[in-house]
Scaffold this active site. Structure first.
Site, PDB file in Angstrom:
ATOM      1  N   GLY A   1       0.848  -1.193   0.000  1.00 22.67           N
ATOM      2  CA  GLY A   1       0.000   0.000   0.000  1.00 22.67           C
ATOM      3  C   GLY A   1       0.879   1.237   0.000  1.00 22.67           C
ATOM      4  O   GLY A   1       1.929   1.264   0.640  1.00 22.67           O
TER       5      GLY A   1
ATOM      6  N   ALA B   1      -0.437   6.044   5.075  1.00 19.74           N
ATOM      7  CA  ALA B   1       0.274   5.197   6.030  1.00 19.74           C
ATOM      8  C   ALA B   1       1.412   4.443   5.340  1.00 19.74           C
ATOM      9  O   ALA B   1       2.557   4.462   5.799  1.00 19.74           O
ATOM     10  CB  ALA B   1      -0.694   4.220   6.696  1.00 19.74           C
TER      11      ALA B   1
ATOM     12  N   ARG C   1     -20.674  12.232  12.561  1.00 19.13           N
ATOM     13  CA  ARG C   1     -21.155  11.613  11.330  1.00 19.13           C
ATOM     14  C   ARG C   1     -22.235  10.562  11.555  1.00 19.13           C
ATOM     15  O   ARG C   1     -23.227  10.523  10.836  1.00 19.13           O
ATOM     16  CB  ARG C   1     -19.979  10.975  10.606  1.00 19.13           C
ATOM     17  CG  ARG C   1     -19.027  12.001  10.094  1.00 19.13           C
ATOM     18  CD  ARG C   1     -17.804  11.386   9.476  1.00 19.13           C
ATOM     19  NE  ARG C   1     -16.999  12.445   8.896  1.00 19.13           N
ATOM     20  CZ  ARG C   1     -15.830  12.257   8.302  1.00 19.13           C
ATOM     21  NH1 ARG C   1     -15.337  11.038   8.213  1.00 19.13           N
ATOM     22  NH2 ARG C   1     -15.161  13.253   7.790  1.00 19.13           N
TER      23      ARG C   1
ATOM     24  N   HIS D   1     -18.298   5.225   3.885  1.00 24.14           N
ATOM     25  CA  HIS D   1     -17.168   6.099   3.625  1.00 24.14           C
ATOM     26  C   HIS D   1     -15.872   5.566   4.233  1.00 24.14           C
ATOM     27  O   HIS D   1     -14.818   5.664   3.639  1.00 24.14           O
ATOM     28  CB  HIS D   1     -17.498   7.461   4.221  1.00 24.14           C
ATOM     29  CG  HIS D   1     -16.398   8.445   4.113  1.00 24.14           C
ATOM     30  ND1 HIS D   1     -15.863   8.780   2.897  1.00 24.14           N
ATOM     31  CD2 HIS D   1     -15.721   9.163   5.029  1.00 24.14           C
ATOM     32  CE1 HIS D   1     -14.909   9.673   3.089  1.00 24.14           C
ATOM     33  NE2 HIS D   1     -14.783   9.906   4.381  1.00 24.14           N
TER      34      HIS D   1
ATOM     35  N   GLU E   1      -6.036   2.878   7.724  1.00 24.49           N
ATOM     36  CA  GLU E   1      -7.414   2.405   7.835  1.00 24.49           C
ATOM     37  C   GLU E   1      -7.480   0.886   7.973  1.00 24.49           C
ATOM     38  O   GLU E   1      -8.466   0.337   8.487  1.00 24.49           O
ATOM     39  CB  GLU E   1      -8.216   2.858   6.605  1.00 24.49           C
ATOM     40  CG  GLU E   1      -9.713   2.612   6.712  1.00 24.49           C
ATOM     41  CD  GLU E   1     -10.512   3.121   5.509  1.00 24.49           C
ATOM     42  OE1 GLU E   1      -9.930   3.841   4.666  1.00 24.49           O
ATOM     43  OE2 GLU E   1     -11.708   2.803   5.421  1.00 24.49           O
TER      44      GLU E   1
ATOM     45  N   ARG F   1     -15.444   7.364  13.573  1.00 24.40           N
ATOM     46  CA  ARG F   1     -14.300   8.249  13.391  1.00 24.40           C
ATOM     47  C   ARG F   1     -14.766   9.690  13.241  1.00 24.40           C
ATOM     48  O   ARG F   1     -15.743   9.959  12.557  1.00 24.40           O
ATOM     49  CB  ARG F   1     -13.498   7.845  12.158  1.00 24.40           C
ATOM     50  CG  ARG F   1     -12.308   8.747  11.896  1.00 24.40           C
ATOM     51  CD  ARG F   1     -11.450   8.247  10.758  1.00 24.40           C
ATOM     52  NE  ARG F   1     -12.124   8.289   9.476  1.00 24.40           N
ATOM     53  CZ  ARG F   1     -12.352   9.410   8.787  1.00 24.40           C
ATOM     54  NH1 ARG F   1     -11.985  10.575   9.260  1.00 24.40           N
ATOM     55  NH2 ARG F   1     -12.958   9.356   7.616  1.00 24.40           N
TER      56      ARG F   1
ATOM     57  N   LEU G   1      -6.715  11.183   8.081  1.00 30.21           N
ATOM     58  CA  LEU G   1      -5.425  11.607   7.537  1.00 30.21           C
ATOM     59  C   LEU G   1      -4.399  11.668   8.658  1.00 30.21           C
ATOM     60  O   LEU G   1      -3.249  11.265   8.512  1.00 30.21           O
ATOM     61  CB  LEU G   1      -5.573  12.976   6.865  1.00 30.21           C
ATOM     62  CG  LEU G   1      -6.589  13.029   5.723  1.00 30.21           C
ATOM     63  CD1 LEU G   1      -6.641  14.418   5.113  1.00 30.21           C
ATOM     64  CD2 LEU G   1      -6.247  12.019   4.649  1.00 30.21           C
TER      65      LEU G   1
END
Lengths: 257, 647
Positions: free
Chosen positions: B40, B44, B337, B408, B432, B442, B448
């Site tokens: 990845g 991160a 959220r 999301h 993540e 979150r 970020l």
């Protein structure tokens, strides 16, 4: 209910880098005008799979206009007819029922086709690797507010940094020049105080790599700016030329490393 | 399964510094003897690969995109939190820590969250130093804004493209190391399995997506930074390629999977328009600073709007229900959220939804434009408004935006200890992909922060500590010639062959859509025992059907999007079942996990701290065997558990 349309697609199909490619013609039906261009291609893919044929390969990922993956020339224009819009954000309401749409990969010598609409854009990565960075080891930074940066400078740097590295500028340029891409990164980093230390070295190294990768020179045609989905300005090329000239002069008298 | 969280002793504020002091160091001259694999290249992964290479380790970094600059971190819009207190409004490390624990509905590990808040300031310094053009005030200082779930202005931003700028910062640091030869970058490579030797992670098997070649890669440690699993819902704000395969393969090799049911449904996305849709687009939460969310009070008025017979601008003030301001007066439109999303769903369930599908609410800038002027609003959100208009064809300066919640972010992920090491020694997980910092929900602008904290400031220490513990004699001992590599590679190849030879009639995308439908309906914003039990049965049946009726056209010798999707969907189906099991096990409502059986009289989430203050960690036991649940108790020594109230 949303309006739908039927379309004829002429799509570039090419099995691999070394095989010959050709346009194939397909019909797609009932495309809703609210769907994106890539969703329209998804529909085509599902139709092809249904018939046991291979779908069209194309690069795409975020589908919100920021990752820079999508790379297709639509009716002769990289990313299609809408200004400042990537192919993934291009919506079908800009086309009409019965229209014929031609879709081909980026055409530029430094970007060989891998398959169908997928090209190899790694030369752009190599330009960055040669100097498109500001050295700052993790843990070595001073407080972020220690160096005030005027709003105008920060805004200018941000305008330049908005580049998504898609390569449309190269595809649009008759010379396959990467000056807008390189100019944007140079302008972003060279304009910030923290980027000034490596300014000359960066500029020379990135231009040398750019030339070495086989990109053409800039002859001020301006197709790149017109095709850029992020509206990066030609001023960035002027900035690069200025910094390059300064760096060369300095380098002549005292090599910058 | 050993769930020792390895939280260091001592007071909260001294844990990380004393832990760093107690770590094993690797002599700079010896670091070049070790190799580390990073899978990845997002915030991160990119930051970890760059930092480990800067320290002197040999790094191999893998991404499925054609360039590391395209990882989906790039799409984050709104900003990144840090407890700088540059606005002099009462922020501190402790407040950011507290807000994050509370925002996560008291289901995160205190020590990890505190460390996150602690290094948040360093992240901003680091990013500015490597050229991230954050927004500035006229005086040249950094600008901040406030974000959902917080009452201080601690969010740093770069227009509406903060994720892009942060990622490009990490990408430039990574690129420098690639140019220096310290990182070997593998673009268009997908990790398909993990290789363990004597219980330790020692390498991976990958497929080159451009040539089809399957290859082995050995290392002394493996870092997974492979993102979240939102695409299990088919429609999400994730990029098309985001997938759970690397994490799920590691899970099958013995890594515990924690809290998979904690998924975040973001309140401000553009509503769904039709069944050919491939993804949902997020509108930054920052819009909620100035936009007011409402639906008509009356379902009939909503119906008229849906039919296009009433212009929303003509709905009188008294006929509008600004439901967040009404229900949560102190946070209003900036409620977290999970709460905002559920409130929107309730309004739509009552028949008061708008948009052609009835699944939408208004986000209205009329009052903000009246108050601050169109130019100011344009300055703040211009690019978001343009994006909205580009997608919907509506002009949000003139007619209110329509929004609806969409998947999301996923808070669950591979279980890690304080060192971000999974239950497989030598395998670390960042960003993540791990479960650690956000609990059950979150807060905005925290993803970020976590990605970069893991990548720049935590993994470079903890991976080094692991390598130091193994000793320099172990460096590079295991090579790809070890029989374990041949075995796993053979499995990977057999699986690819299987996909291509099932010879059924249904495409991977079709299975993916069906999977997404089940998960969205039964494991989405509201979950019930009955629904989840049904979903588990449906998913088992879907899995059977997948393996007998899948059709993958083309071959394995080059780019084949159908084959790629088949592999990802196969893992998503199994993973979806695990998610439902986790949601079924968790007999409470917390954060993004809302069980209809567990709610207060006025419909708010009802937590059960007595029985569920733990991280649920699942151990894989076999394809047709129920997974085994382990529990890591969450002990709160510094924060008092309270009912989360934003009223």
């Amino acid at each position: 209910m949303e309006k739908t349309m039927d379309l004829t697609l002429k799509v570039w199909r090419q099995k691999s880098a070394n095989s010959m490619g050709a346009f194939e013609t397909y019909a797609v039906k009932d495309v809703s005008e609210g769907s994106s261009f890539l969703e329209m291609l998804d529909t085509l893919s599902e139709d092809l799979v249904e018939k046991g044929k291979e779908p069209v390969a194309f690069d795409h990922d975020c589908r919100e206009g920021i990752c820079g993956s999508c790379s297709m020339t639509i009716n002769g224009i990289p990313h299609g007819p809408e200004k400042a819009t990537t192919a993934c954000q291009l919506h079908m309401r800009h086309f009409h029922d019965g229209q014929t749409i031609t879709i081909e990969p980026w055409r530029a010598k430094p970007f060989p086709v891998i398959k169908d609409l997928v090209v190899d854009r790694s030369p752009l990565d190599r330009i960055i690797q040669s100097g498109g960075f500001i050295t700052s080891r993790a843990g070595s930074a001073v407080d972020a507010n220690a160096i005030p940066i005027s709003k105008a400078t920060a805004d200018y740097a941000m305008d330049a940094a908005a580049c998504i590295g898609c390569g449309a500028c190269v595809a649009a340029c008759p010379n396959a020049s990467a000056m807008l891409f390189t100019g944007a990164k140079v302008s972003h980093m060279n304009s910030l105080p923290q980027g000034k230390v490596e300014k000359d070295r960066r500029t020379l190294a990135m231009v040398t790599t750019m030339d070495g990768e086989g990109f053409g020179g800039c002859t001020n045609i301006g197709e790149c700016e017109a095709a850029c989905p992020k509206s990066i300005s030609l001023d960035m090329i002027a900035h690069l030329n200025r910094d390059y000239a300064t760096a060369q002069v300095k380098n002549f008298f005292k090599p910058v490393a | 399964m050993n769930l020792d969280s390895k939280i260091p002793e001592g007071p909260l504020s001294e844990k990380w510094s004393s832990h760093k002091f107690n770590m094993k160091l690797v002599n700079p001259a010896n670091r070049r003897k070790y190799s580390v694999i990073v899978v990845g290249s997002g915030l991160a992964g990119g930051a970890a690969a760059a930092s480990l290479a800067e320290q002197g380790y040999n790094v191999s970094c893998f991404c499925y995109q054609d360039s590391p600059r395209r990882a989906h971190s790039i799409a984050a819009q709104g900003g990144i939190n840090a407890s700088k207190n540059y606005q002099n409004d009462g922020d501190s490390v402790h407040r950011l820590f507290y807000d994050t624990v509370k925002g996560g509905d008291y289901r995160a590990r205190e020590a990890n969250v505190y460390r996150l808040a602690e290094v948040s300031s360093d992240i901003i310094d680091q990013c500015v130093a490597n050229g991230v053009p954050f927004a500035r005030e006229y005086g040249g200082l950094l600008a901040n804004r406030s974000f959902g779930g917080a009452q201080v202005s601690r969010t740093f931003y770069a227009r509406g493209q903060t994720g892009q700028q942060l990622l490009l910062g990490a990408y430039s640091a990574l690129s420098k190391q690639i140019g220096l030869g310290k990182v070997k970058m593998y673009n268009r490579h997908e990790m398909l399995d993990l290789v363990k030797v004597d219980g330790h992670a020692k390498g991976i098997i990958v497929r080159n997506m451009a040539t089809g070649e399957v290859s082995r890669h050995a290392s002394d440690a493996v870092v997974l930074a492979t993102g979240g699993y939102g695409n299990v819902f088919f429609l999400s704000t994730n990029a098309q390629g985001c997938n759970v395969t690397a994490a799920y393969r590691a899970h099958k090799r013995g890594a515990g999977m924690a809290n998979p049911c904690y998924t975040q449904i973001h309140p401000t996305c553009i509503p769904v328009h039709g069944d050919k849709q491939s993804k949902l687009t997020l509108m930054s939460e920052s819009l909620r600073n100035d936009g007011r969310i409402w639906t008509p009070k009356n379902a009939e008025v909503a119906a008229m709007i849906r039919k296009g017979e009433t212009d929303p601008n003509t709905v009188a003030e008294d006929d509008r229900d600004y439901f967040l301001e009404r229900k949560y007066p102190s946070f209003g439109n900036l409620a977290p959220r999970d709460i905002s999303s559920r409130a929107a769903k309730e309004a739509c369930d009552e028949g008061r939804g708008i948009a052609s599908t009835g699944l939408g609410v208004f986000l209205d800038f009329r009052d903000a434009i009246k108050r601050d002027g169109k130019n100011t609003i344009k300055e703040r959100y211009g690019n978001l408004f343009d994006m909205y208009q580009c997608i919907t064809g509506d002009n949000p300066y003139e007619t209110p935006m329509m929004i609806f919640p969409a998947v999301h972010y996923t808070m669950g992920g591979l279980w890690v200890d304080y060192n971000l090491e999974s239950t497989i020694p030598g395998m670390f997980v960042g960003g993540e992909a791990n479960f650690s910092d956000h609990g059950a929900n979150r807060l905005g602008a925290s993803a970020l922060m976590q990605g970069l904290s893991d990548g720049y400031f935590i993994l470079p220490y903890t991976v080094g500590n692991y390598l130091g513990e193994q000793g320099v004699a172990a460096a590079g001992k295991v090579t790809t010639e070890h029989p374990a590599f041949a075995e796993v590679e053979a499995n990977v190849k057999a699986r690819i062959d299987k996909f291509l030879t099932i010879g059924g009639t249904e495409s991977p995308r079709s299975f993916h859509k069906r999977l997404g439908h089940i998960i969205w309906e039964q494991c989405g914003m509201a979950r019930s025992k009955e629904g989840l039990e049904g979903a588990i049965k449906d998913l088992q049946a879907l899995r059977k059907e997948f393996w007998t009726n899948l059709r993958v056209v083309g071959d394995a010798d080059g780019i084949n999007p159908e084959l790629e999707r088949a592999g990802r969907v196969a893992d998503f189906i199994e993973f979806g079942e695990l998610m439902c099991r986790d949601a079924l096990m968790r007999e409470e409502s917390c954060g993004g996990h809302f069980r209809v059986e567990h709610q207060t009289e006025d419909g708010e989430a009802l937590r059960d701290d007595e029985n569920f203050a733990f991280a649920g960690v699942w151990e894989y036991k076999g394809d047709d065997v129920a997974p085994l649940l382990h529990k890591e108790s969450l002990i709160y020594e510094n924060v008092k558990l309270a009912t989360r109230s934003y009223k």
